[in-house]
Design an enzyme around this catalytic site. Sequence first.
Site, PDB file in Angstrom:
ATOM      1  N   TYR A 105       5.194   4.143  -4.586  1.00 55.54           N
ATOM      2  CA  TYR A 105       4.028   3.686  -3.832  1.00 55.54           C
ATOM      3  C   TYR A 105       2.769   3.769  -4.697  1.00 55.54           C
ATOM      4  O   TYR A 105       2.007   2.804  -4.812  1.00 55.54           O
ATOM      5  CB  TYR A 105       3.898   4.563  -2.583  1.00 55.54           C
ATOM      6  CG  TYR A 105       2.707   4.288  -1.711  1.00 55.54           C
ATOM      7  CD1 TYR A 105       2.576   3.091  -1.029  1.00 55.54           C
ATOM      8  CD2 TYR A 105       1.720   5.260  -1.530  1.00 55.54           C
ATOM      9  CE1 TYR A 105       1.484   2.864  -0.199  1.00 55.54           C
ATOM     10  CE2 TYR A 105       0.640   5.041  -0.707  1.00 55.54           C
ATOM     11  CZ  TYR A 105       0.520   3.837  -0.044  1.00 55.54           C
ATOM     12  OH  TYR A 105      -0.547   3.628   0.772  1.00 55.54           O
TER      13      TYR A 105
ATOM     14  N   ASP B 287       6.502 -13.199   7.305  1.00 55.78           N
ATOM     15  CA  ASP B 287       7.003 -12.343   6.236  1.00 55.78           C
ATOM     16  C   ASP B 287       6.145 -12.632   5.003  1.00 55.78           C
ATOM     17  O   ASP B 287       6.179 -13.741   4.466  1.00 55.78           O
ATOM     18  CB  ASP B 287       8.475 -12.681   5.969  1.00 55.78           C
ATOM     19  CG  ASP B 287       9.044 -11.875   4.810  1.00 55.78           C
ATOM     20  OD1 ASP B 287       8.289 -11.120   4.175  1.00 55.78           O
ATOM     21  OD2 ASP B 287      10.256 -12.023   4.546  1.00 55.78           O
TER      22      ASP B 287
HETATM   23  N1  SER Z   1      -1.292   7.944   3.890  1.00 49.36           N
HETATM   24  C1  SER Z   1      -0.599   7.408   2.769  1.00 49.36           C
HETATM   25  C2  SER Z   1       0.706   8.062   2.572  1.00 49.36           C
HETATM   26  O1  SER Z   1       0.821   9.211   2.907  1.00 49.36           O
HETATM   27  C3  SER Z   1      -1.437   7.567   1.534  1.00 49.36           C
HETATM   28  O2  SER Z   1      -1.963   6.338   1.205  1.00 49.36           O
HETATM   29  O3  SER Z   1       1.591   7.456   2.058  1.00 49.36           O
END
Ligand code: SER
Length: 311
Positions: free
Chosen positions: A141, A51
């Site tokens: 993200y 982890d």
């Molecule tokens: N392929 C990734 C996504 O769609 C982009 O970094 O989250």
Amino acid sequence: MKHSKILVIGACGQVGTELVDNLADRFGPERVIASDIRDQADFSVDYIKLDVLDRAAVKQVVIDNNISEVYHLAALLSATAEKNPEFGWKLNMDGLFSILDLAKEGLLKKIFWPSSIAVFGPTTPRFDTPQYTIIEPTTVYGISKFAGERWCQYYHDRYGVDVRSIRYPGLIGWKSLPGGGTTDYAVEIFHEALKNNSYNCFLSADTALPMMYMSDAIKATIDIMQAPSDTIKIRSSYNISAMSFNPAEIAHEIKKHISDFEIQYEPDFRQAIANNWPASINDQEARDHWNWKHEFDLRRMVVDMIENLKG
Ligand code: SER
């Protein structure tokens, strides 16, 4: 002296699965260790359950196995992180710090950490997006990747950490499935086309995104890690690019091989994510600095995917 080893963290993911085999081929299976959060996994090299948020455990694995290089791939991708923003931030950031700090302590010589086209946002120029531009990501993200890029540069400048990074576009491969990304449709479409002659796409027909065939992505990853340190002039993350297409264009290309293939469009929450990302990327710096070159365009990629998935 015992040879130092390479550790791949997040090895069970879409990139890790292929990267482990490539590293093993290139450097020898005894020099590569795969790790992931799963109890067990089937690799041609040693596997350790790990982890990345457990700093003590990561440090122990690095010391016990004489690890000098880490490819740190564990992360929540764009769509999954939107469903669990808090954990997305935690995993993506704390995981990176756990590795950067080991390098700062002098326990690691080199780190690879991927960033993404997700760092870009609605205010970024959409076409031929340059390396240096407006960066205002809107997803957890994207925010985590952008923050990570700045931290990589900081650890390099302040502590001399040899960290190398590229901004992956959507990645397409036949050996492994993606998990939780906005660009995943470009892999699913092949599986559905071969199984059902039909695909229900979660993005609209005209949503163009930057994409890359997996073999090119693996080549870029290993190339940037093998390049002499002084050629890596950008220590945040490099734009890299290979092709750009929308769902209608890939469907058209697939139809050339599977003539009765049909595509329908039913955009979901991922459409809003894709709308804020670039359609194409300018990667001149990567080409100039460490000789990055892609091989696969849309046509060749579709031929290769279908050939391999048919078996
Ligand atoms: N392929 C990734 C996504 O769609 C982009 O970094 O989250």
